[in-house]
Enzyme design. Structure first.
Site, short mmCIF file in Angstrom:
data_model
loop_
_atom_site.label_atom_id
_atom_site.label_comp_id
_atom_site.label_asym_id
_atom_site.label_seq_id
_atom_site.Cartn_x
_atom_site.Cartn_y
_atom_site.Cartn_z
N HIS A 77 39.09 32.00 44.70
CA HIS A 77 39.88 32.43 43.54
C HIS A 77 40.88 33.53 43.90
O HIS A 77 40.63 34.38 44.74
CB HIS A 77 39.00 32.79 42.34
CG HIS A 77 38.21 34.06 42.43
ND1 HIS A 77 38.72 35.27 42.09
CD2 HIS A 77 36.92 34.28 42.79
CE1 HIS A 77 37.78 36.20 42.24
NE2 HIS A 77 36.69 35.64 42.67
N ASP A 192 37.47 40.50 47.03
CA ASP A 192 36.94 39.60 46.00
C ASP A 192 38.10 39.09 45.18
O ASP A 192 38.57 39.78 44.28
CB ASP A 192 35.94 40.35 45.14
CG ASP A 192 35.48 39.56 43.93
OD1 ASP A 192 35.73 38.35 43.89
OD2 ASP A 192 34.88 40.17 43.03
N GLU A 226 39.28 33.62 37.66
CA GLU A 226 37.84 33.55 37.87
C GLU A 226 37.14 34.73 37.22
O GLU A 226 36.07 34.61 36.64
CB GLU A 226 37.52 33.52 39.38
CG GLU A 226 36.05 33.25 39.70
CD GLU A 226 35.19 34.49 39.84
OE1 GLU A 226 33.97 34.35 40.00
OE2 GLU A 226 35.71 35.63 39.79
N GLU A 227 37.77 35.90 37.34
CA GLU A 227 37.10 37.15 36.96
C GLU A 227 36.84 37.26 35.46
O GLU A 227 36.11 38.14 35.02
CB GLU A 227 37.93 38.35 37.45
CG GLU A 227 38.04 38.47 38.97
CD GLU A 227 36.75 38.90 39.64
OE1 GLU A 227 35.75 39.15 38.95
OE2 GLU A 227 36.75 38.98 40.88
N ASP A 249 33.17 32.53 47.94
CA ASP A 249 33.37 33.77 47.19
C ASP A 249 32.63 34.88 47.94
O ASP A 249 32.02 34.61 48.98
CB ASP A 249 32.84 33.62 45.75
CG ASP A 249 33.55 34.56 44.77
OD1 ASP A 249 34.02 35.63 45.20
OD2 ASP A 249 33.62 34.24 43.57
N HIS A 336 34.15 45.26 43.55
CA HIS A 336 34.93 45.74 42.40
C HIS A 336 35.31 47.21 42.51
O HIS A 336 35.63 47.83 41.50
CB HIS A 336 34.23 45.43 41.07
CG HIS A 336 34.29 43.97 40.72
ND1 HIS A 336 34.15 43.49 39.43
CD2 HIS A 336 34.50 42.88 41.49
CE1 HIS A 336 34.25 42.17 39.44
NE2 HIS A 336 34.46 41.78 40.68
ZN LIG Z 1 34.69 39.66 41.23
#
Ligand SMILES: [Zn+2]
Length: 370
Positions: A77, A192, A226-227, A249, A336
């Protein structure tokens, strides 16, 4: 073919691909506004695929053998967690809403870019000084929360903010970029999952450079959104209708302080890609990937997920009539935050595992459960 980097005995990452990795990660790609990142990604990928396309919400796809009826997806993603400008005070400060699971605890003191109508504007997350906080015995030391975090751009009125091109709905990303640490560790914001976009592009590069022909159509998919709930993958899975999907991922390295291995499992950076067991993960496809790893001597780490994988794997698995899907994750520290950290060897081994798996698959691969 680009010259191989000298460090490491079997380096997959070349000087050219390293440059792409840095550019791609230093470019903002906020959820819902991934276009500039997708442009960089497609620009790199297009030399290694037969054709490319982009769906209405910006998911980018490169295809090898577009006419083949049997379709295999490798997917990552493209979106990056970020903030939305939600409210502008009369004094010119900006209050925010989350755009994805951005972490309020790390915000104070960070530098940001606000993406306005006139381009990017610099700002900072302001925070009361320790002196003024502790100097007032009636007030408890405040904890950062979405409703007390604010941005300061230097503007001192709402009009001055608007003159900068900032509006309600402007997205906000952190400024921090890619860097290298000792012992082959890399840091960046939004590894990410842009590292996934990098890795699937590298798989396409290896296929091309090693002149491999595949007995099926390969769809290299960099999905948006995606998030905020695996949305881009949901859309593109319906469009492509793949027969098999390999998702990549990030997953948590559980060796950092305050992480409970009893709950989060046992995964460490530098020990190879992580494979997940879970209902959305197709067991026969997972077995096949494990066999490939064993044969090619690629170390893997196992973990389990519960009801869902929390990744685009779910979107592909449950799309259409059901699509055998597998999740190959790369271990990452500090997810994150602006210092997401991963190890070079894991990047290379995750690329290799996807690459070797693709060379093993055929339209005749038997994935039937009974
Ligand atoms: Zn994430």
């Amino acid at each position: 073919m680009a010259k191989k980097e000298t460090s490491g005995s079997k380096s997959v990452i070349t000087k050219t691909s390293m440059q792409f990795l840095k550019n791609y990660h230093n470019n903002p790609s906020p959820v819902g506004f991934e276009y500039s990142g997708q442009k960089i990604w497609l620009e790199y990928l297009k030399q290694y695929v037969d054709t490319t396309f982009v769906d209405p919400y910006g998911t980018a796809v490169g295809v090898i053998n577009p006419k083949a009826p049997f379709k295999v997806v490798i997917e990552a993603h493209a979106d990056e967690i970020s903030w939305f400008v939600n409210y502008i005070t009369a004094e010119g400060l900006l209050y925010l809403k989350r755009n994805g699971g951005v972490d309020h605890q790390i915000a104070p003191g960070q530098r940001v870019f606000i993406h306005g109508k006139k381009g990017m504007v610099k700002g900072v997350f302001g925070w009361p000084a320790i002196h003024t906080r502790l100097g007032n015995p009636d007030v408890k030391d405040p904890q950062p929360k979405v409703d007390n975090l604010f941005l300061d751009t230097g503007a001192r009125t709402r009009k001055e903010v608007e003159d900068l091109g900032i509006h309600i709905g402007s997205v906000v990303t952190y400024q921090d970029g890619f860097d290298e640490l000792a012992h082959d560790y890399y840091i960046a914001r939004a590894f990410d999952n842009r590292i996934g976009g990098f890795m699937i592009a590298e798989v396409a590069r290896l296929l091309k450079e090693n002149k491999k022909t595949l007995p099926y159509g390969l769809y290299v998919v960099n999905a948006v959104q995606e998030e905020i709930g695996l949305r881009g993958a949901e859309m593109i899975a319906r469009r492509i209708k793949p027969d098999i999907a390999i998702i990549t991922d990030v997953t948590h390295d559980t060796y950092t302080p305050m992480v409970n291995k009893m709950i989060e499992g046992d995964v460490a950076c530098g020990k190879g890609p992580s494979l997940a067991y879970g209902p959305a993960v197709h067991n026969k496809l997972l077995n096949l990937v494990q066999d490939v790893a064993e044969k090619k001597k690629i170390p893997v780490q196992l973990r389990t997920v519960s009801r869902s994988t929390g990744t685009d794997t779910d979107s592909f698995a449950y799309a259409n009539d059901g699509c055998p899907s597998v999740l190959i994750s790369i271990p990452l520290r500090y997810m994150h935050t602006t210092v997401e950290m991963l190890h070079k060897s894991d990047i290379e081994q995750t690329i290799q595992l996807m690459y070797e798996t693709l060379l093993t698959l055929t339209p005749k691969t038997n994935l039937s459960y009974l």
